[in-house]
Write an enzyme that holds these catalytic residues in place. Sequence first.
Site, PDB file in Angstrom:
ATOM      1  N   SER A 119      81.067  23.167  45.261  1.00  0.00           N
ATOM      2  CA  SER A 119      81.322  23.813  46.548  1.00  0.00           C
ATOM      3  C   SER A 119      80.034  24.200  47.261  1.00  0.00           C
ATOM      4  CB  SER A 119      82.162  25.072  46.326  1.00  0.00           C
ATOM      5  OG  SER A 119      82.296  25.825  47.520  1.00  0.00           O
ATOM      6  N   LYS A 241      88.717  16.646  53.103  1.00  0.00           N
ATOM      7  CA  LYS A 241      89.649  17.517  52.383  1.00  0.00           C
ATOM      8  C   LYS A 241      90.341  18.463  53.353  1.00  0.00           C
ATOM      9  CE  LYS A 241      89.789  20.808  48.499  1.00  0.00           C
ATOM     10  NZ  LYS A 241      90.199  22.045  49.200  1.00  0.00           N
TER      11      LYS A 241
END
Length: 369
Positions: A119, A241
């Site tokens: 991330s 995403k």
Amino acid sequence: MPSNSSEFAQRIPADIRCAQDYEIAAQGTMSEASYAYVAGGTGQDLSVAANLAAFAKWSVYPRVLRDVKEGHTRVQLGAQTLAHPILLAPVAFQKLAHPLAEIATAHAAQAMESCIVCSTLATSPLEEVAAAAGSEKWFQLYFQTKREDTLQLLRRAEAAGFRAIVVTLDASIQVASMRALKAGFRMPEDCLAVNLPQLEQQKVELSAGASRIFQGMMLAAPTWSDLTWLMSQTSLPVWVKGVMHPEDARALQAAGVAGIVVSNHGGRSLDGAPASLSVLPAIRALVGQDFPLLLDGGIRSGTDVFKAIALGANAVLIGRLQMYALSVAGALGVAHMIKLLCEELEICMALAGCATLADIDANALLPHL
């Protein structure tokens, strides 16, 4: 939060018998507030509940007299061949669960031949995460307010050896869940997004009558021009995403993205959004059989992985279970959780008569009426 010090070897608790057991065990290793934050989504957690409920709407047909002795779980994602279809989702602020945070998770991914998606909001430097991971590692990218800051993150990811970029587009606004707020959650001072430039926060001055949402929070939200620019800046495959609508999926496919992650952000974006699994079949129907799709949201077992593949996913991302296992037993816990999911998937495949992932399709499922 109870200490998970790296100074002693962690062990897997004896009562962990399936992957979902880590969800229960984590309640004893995380503080109540941190657990509430990780387990919760946004608002009333309607989409969190929908993600879980969606899998319960399907049963798997058992089959007999099928030869599965040569069975395997290998999957092809673009140019990459993975040993199994279970990837680690980009989960932010992993120091909430363990002092070694994303470094421990990366070690687990390497041990289990899984792909870690690091991330942007990691609490460990992305270069250290990449060094700890195996060859299969992707970087999840949030657009920054300034393009030069976005480009800096991209160049660091390229230099560190990440093999794909996963751009998250559905989280321009995130509001903590009522569950986390009631538990009094506050991000710990040592839980920092260390890969972001430490810039002074500039408060947006709104004109009279302007919206705090539209002209404030959404001011720097990415648009098509930002995605087009990003794709022009790298030779790495760019995945997107946070896609939930079939028309968005088709437009992104036409724009040349490498693949799509069907995801409602684990229920952390729009509360009341449908379950990721519920929209997967329609997206698969529109983009065709050959376009790569991943599913994120609600997976708690290998049977859930089977159902996601049957309804159109090539592979899946594991988010909350990753954090729970990390909290309970560090890198060993995450590796064990992946192992359990893989074995649960293989059991389901074998008893459903599916020797390979390619054998799994919607005919293997029966919807509950």
